[in-house]
Motif scaffolding. Structure first.
Motif, PDB file in Angstrom:
ATOM      1  N   PRO A  96       0.798  -1.232   0.000  1.00  0.00           N
ATOM      2  CA  PRO A  96       0.000   0.000   0.000  1.00  0.00           C
ATOM      3  C   PRO A  96       0.832   1.285   0.000  1.00  0.00           C
ATOM      4  O   PRO A  96       0.450   2.267  -0.640  1.00  0.00           O
ATOM      5  N   ARG A  97       1.960   1.279   0.718  1.00  0.00           N
ATOM      6  CA  ARG A  97       2.780   2.493   0.769  1.00  0.00           C
ATOM      7  C   ARG A  97       3.337   2.831  -0.616  1.00  0.00           C
ATOM      8  O   ARG A  97       3.224   3.974  -1.070  1.00  0.00           O
ATOM      9  N   LEU A  98       3.921   1.848  -1.288  1.00  0.00           N
ATOM     10  CA  LEU A  98       4.469   2.103  -2.614  1.00  0.00           C
ATOM     11  C   LEU A  98       3.359   2.458  -3.599  1.00  0.00           C
ATOM     12  O   LEU A  98       3.530   3.348  -4.447  1.00  0.00           O
ATOM     13  N   ASP A  99       2.221   1.796  -3.496  1.00  0.00           N
ATOM     14  CA  ASP A  99       1.090   2.118  -4.379  1.00  0.00           C
ATOM     15  C   ASP A  99       0.664   3.574  -4.212  1.00  0.00           C
ATOM     16  O   ASP A  99       0.387   4.267  -5.202  1.00  0.00           O
ATOM     17  N   ALA A 100       0.605   4.035  -2.964  1.00  0.00           N
ATOM     18  CA  ALA A 100       0.188   5.413  -2.708  1.00  0.00           C
ATOM     19  C   ALA A 100       1.203   6.411  -3.261  1.00  0.00           C
ATOM     20  O   ALA A 100       0.838   7.450  -3.813  1.00  0.00           O
ATOM     21  N   ILE A 101       2.482   6.082  -3.127  1.00  0.00           N
ATOM     22  CA  ILE A 101       3.540   6.957  -3.645  1.00  0.00           C
ATOM     23  C   ILE A 101       3.461   7.064  -5.161  1.00  0.00           C
ATOM     24  O   ILE A 101       3.535   8.161  -5.731  1.00  0.00           O
TER      25      ILE A 101
END
Length: 369
Positions: A96-101
């Motif tokens: 989720p963190r990389l997706d949001a970035i």
């Protein structure tokens, strides 16, 4: 004492080596060594920063996404190669963190005028701190500079062999601009993130702020960008090189670079940048009538030959994906601009593709109280 960057002097040119390769575009790129040096130093600052703030995978993933949505295939491939070199780290970062970035980078690159508080809240929700928000926004802006430098060099070369991603509709970048009240009257800016606190800033952070001038410890924009001191420092030096350098005999007058910045800001929707750089063009002796016309009527304003040629090329370079045409280059030449002047014009537009993508996302323009 003259301030020195904490980064080591560069010995390579990533953009030239990994994106341009050998040939006419590289030769054009090397005509402005001050630009190439500062782009290289900025690259080092953007991608060599604190991995606890943003990892290498996160930085290069955001860069690739920004390049892809901007139609810069060769640049996206080069950033993809940097990711490939990181091996298993890429798979480990998935989530989720990389997706949001990546999602944030895509929106800022393509449609910065519509970034709002919710976009930053989404990043906070996956663990990004206030300084990481600034770093990520600066990163996308820098890639947007590279995108436009590449597009301009390709147009000047007259080449069509640059791999280009699937066309991206430009409607998103201009949607709703008719509702924006562009003006040359004074405006203020209010940040969306927590600014750097001078009382707790590091010696380096204060050194970078003070290099800007005594006002920098008070202005909300400089205090916002001051959260990433090294990138901010290099960005400022690149801005000077893009907007003010007249070391070459064929340099474009700074007033016309400011006019190009106005056009870019008018296209992208940045009221604050349009206000600042429209006034700067006039103050530097630029075409007052052309500035007022663009503020009032946009890029379709009634302009003289030279201003019209500059506005057309700047607007074609400003949109996402940028699409400067050979016809626009020829109109510049017909209006008397040399190759060197067109390069200077291109880097001014590129600089404000970056500036707009920090000013618009990181805060909002407001009327003075």
């Amino acid at each position: 004492m003259t301030i020195e960057t904490a980064l080591e002097s560069r010995t390579t040119d990533w953009f030239a080596d990994e994106v341009l390769g050998e040939g006419e575009r590289r030769a054009l790129w090397e005509q402005r060594p001050l630009i190439t040096a500062h782009v290289g130093r900025t690259f080092d600052a953007v991608f060599g920063g604190d991995p606890q703030r943003l990892s290498e995978v996160e930085r290069f993933s955001a860069a690739r996404a920004a390049a892809e949505i901007s139609g810069a295939g060769a640049l996206a491939e080069a950033y993809g190669a940097e990711l490939d070199a990181l091996g298993e780290d890429v798979a480990e970062a998935a989530g989720p963190r990389l997706d949001a970035i990546v999602n944030f980078a895509t929106i800022v690159a393509a449609d910065p005028v519509h970034i709002g508080d919710a976009h930053y809240d989404a990043l906070r929700a996956v663990g990004l701190g206030e300084s990481a928000l600034v770093t990520l926004t600066l990163l996308v802006g820098f890639v947007s500079y590279q995108v436009r430098a590449l597009a301009a060099l390709t147009a000047l070369e007259g080449s069509a062999d640059d791999p280009v991603a699937a066309p991206v509709p430009t409607a998103g970048i201009v949607k709703g601009l008719e509702d924006i009240d562009f003006t040359l009257a004074p405006l203020d800016w209010k940040p969306r993130v927590e600014v750097l606190e001078v009382s707790t800033a590091t010696e380096r952070e204060l050194e970078v702020l003070d290099a800007m001038g005594p006002w920098a410890r008070r202005h909300p924009f400089t205090l916002t960008l001051g959260r990433d001191a090294e990138v901010f420092f290099e960005r400022d030096k690149l801005t000077d090189a893009s907007m003010e350098s007249i070391v070459h005999g064929d340099a474009l007058p700074p007033a016309e670079r400011e006019f190009a910045a106005l056009v870019e800001s008018r296209v992208t929707g940045c009221r604050y940048c349009a206000f600042v750089h429209g006034n700067a063009s006039i103050k530097l002796g630029g075409d007052r009538d052309a500035v007022h016309a663009v503020i009032k009527d946009g890029i379709d304003a009634d302009l003289g030959q030279r201003a019209r040629a500059i506005a057309d090329f700047s607007a074609e370079l400003a949109v996402t994906p940028p699409a400067p045409t050979g016809a626009a280059v020829q109109r510049l030449r017909d209006a008397g601009l040399s190759t060197g002047e067109i390069l200077d014009l291109s880097y001014a537009v590129a600089q404000f593709a970056w500036a707009n993508r920090t000013m618009l996302p990181l805060g909002q323009t407001v009327k003075p109280e």
